[in-house]
Design a protein around this motif. Sequence first.
Motif, PDB file in Angstrom:
ATOM      1  N   LYS A  44      33.590  47.115  50.558  1.00 37.47           N
ATOM      2  CA  LYS A  44      32.847  47.411  49.331  1.00 37.47           C
ATOM      3  C   LYS A  44      32.095  48.730  49.463  1.00 37.47           C
ATOM      4  O   LYS A  44      32.035  49.523  48.515  1.00 37.47           O
ATOM      5  CB  LYS A  44      31.885  46.275  49.007  1.00 37.47           C
ATOM      6  CG  LYS A  44      32.609  45.045  48.493  1.00 37.47           C
ATOM      7  CD  LYS A  44      31.649  43.938  48.151  1.00 37.47           C
ATOM      8  CE  LYS A  44      32.396  42.711  47.679  1.00 37.47           C
ATOM      9  NZ  LYS A  44      31.526  41.610  47.335  1.00 37.47           N
ATOM     10  N   ALA A  45      31.541  48.990  50.639  1.00 38.23           N
ATOM     11  CA  ALA A  45      30.826  50.249  50.862  1.00 38.23           C
ATOM     12  C   ALA A  45      31.787  51.435  50.772  1.00 38.23           C
ATOM     13  O   ALA A  45      31.475  52.463  50.161  1.00 38.23           O
ATOM     14  CB  ALA A  45      30.129  50.229  52.213  1.00 38.23           C
ATOM     15  N   LEU A  46      32.959  51.297  51.383  1.00 38.68           N
ATOM     16  CA  LEU A  46      33.948  52.375  51.320  1.00 38.68           C
ATOM     17  C   LEU A  46      34.450  52.593  49.893  1.00 38.68           C
ATOM     18  O   LEU A  46      34.677  53.730  49.478  1.00 38.68           O
ATOM     19  CB  LEU A  46      35.130  52.071  52.234  1.00 38.68           C
ATOM     20  CG  LEU A  46      34.890  52.284  53.718  1.00 38.68           C
ATOM     21  CD1 LEU A  46      36.106  51.838  54.517  1.00 38.68           C
ATOM     22  CD2 LEU A  46      34.594  53.741  54.011  1.00 38.68           C
ATOM     23  N   LYS A  76      43.381  43.405  51.432  1.00 43.06           N
ATOM     24  CA  LYS A  76      42.571  42.797  50.371  1.00 43.06           C
ATOM     25  C   LYS A  76      41.321  42.147  50.945  1.00 43.06           C
ATOM     26  O   LYS A  76      40.233  42.264  50.380  1.00 43.06           O
ATOM     27  CB  LYS A  76      43.391  41.755  49.611  1.00 43.06           C
ATOM     28  CG  LYS A  76      44.408  42.337  48.676  1.00 43.06           C
ATOM     29  CD  LYS A  76      45.170  41.209  47.994  1.00 43.06           C
ATOM     30  CE  LYS A  76      46.357  41.704  47.242  1.00 43.06           C
ATOM     31  NZ  LYS A  76      47.141  40.618  46.647  1.00 43.06           N
ATOM     32  N   GLY A  77      41.475  41.455  52.054  1.00 42.15           N
ATOM     33  CA  GLY A  77      40.334  40.813  52.692  1.00 42.15           C
ATOM     34  C   GLY A  77      39.298  41.824  53.149  1.00 42.15           C
ATOM     35  O   GLY A  77      38.093  41.610  52.985  1.00 42.15           O
ATOM     36  N   PHE A  78      39.762  42.921  53.706  1.00 39.70           N
ATOM     37  CA  PHE A  78      38.845  43.968  54.143  1.00 39.70           C
ATOM     38  C   PHE A  78      38.082  44.550  52.954  1.00 39.70           C
ATOM     39  O   PHE A  78      36.867  44.737  53.008  1.00 39.70           O
ATOM     40  CB  PHE A  78      39.605  45.088  54.859  1.00 39.70           C
ATOM     41  CG  PHE A  78      38.752  46.271  55.194  1.00 39.70           C
ATOM     42  CD1 PHE A  78      37.869  46.220  56.257  1.00 39.70           C
ATOM     43  CD2 PHE A  78      38.813  47.429  54.449  1.00 39.70           C
ATOM     44  CE1 PHE A  78      37.064  47.306  56.565  1.00 39.70           C
ATOM     45  CE2 PHE A  78      38.022  48.516  54.748  1.00 39.70           C
ATOM     46  CZ  PHE A  78      37.142  48.451  55.815  1.00 39.70           C
ATOM     47  N   ALA A 130      53.575  41.027  53.266  1.00 37.57           N
ATOM     48  CA  ALA A 130      52.528  40.336  52.520  1.00 37.57           C
ATOM     49  C   ALA A 130      51.300  40.112  53.394  1.00 37.57           C
ATOM     50  O   ALA A 130      50.175  40.154  52.909  1.00 37.57           O
ATOM     51  CB  ALA A 130      53.038  39.019  51.985  1.00 37.57           C
ATOM     52  N   GLY A 131      51.496  39.878  54.689  1.00 34.88           N
ATOM     53  CA  GLY A 131      50.367  39.675  55.587  1.00 34.88           C
ATOM     54  C   GLY A 131      49.482  40.906  55.668  1.00 34.88           C
ATOM     55  O   GLY A 131      48.263  40.800  55.685  1.00 34.88           O
ATOM     56  N   LEU A 132      50.106  42.067  55.688  1.00 31.20           N
ATOM     57  CA  LEU A 132      49.352  43.318  55.741  1.00 31.20           C
ATOM     58  C   LEU A 132      48.537  43.507  54.469  1.00 31.20           C
ATOM     59  O   LEU A 132      47.356  43.870  54.519  1.00 31.20           O
ATOM     60  CB  LEU A 132      50.296  44.500  55.945  1.00 31.20           C
ATOM     61  CG  LEU A 132      49.655  45.878  55.970  1.00 31.20           C
ATOM     62  CD1 LEU A 132      48.681  45.996  57.138  1.00 31.20           C
ATOM     63  CD2 LEU A 132      50.719  46.943  56.064  1.00 31.20           C
TER      64      LEU A 132
END
Length: 48
Positions: free
Chosen positions: A18-20, A9-11, A2-4
Amino acid sequence: MAGLLDRIKGFLRGPQGKALTEKARGIAADPRNRERARTAVSRLRRKR
């Protein structure tokens, strides 16, 4: 695990993510790339 997923998600919510995401959407909209993806998936399915 879940941490991964939380880190991913944060990235994706950040400016680089968002750019990627936008770049990937632009690439996916190209009909040639869609056909390449379809043929790759069909090749993977036939091998099983």
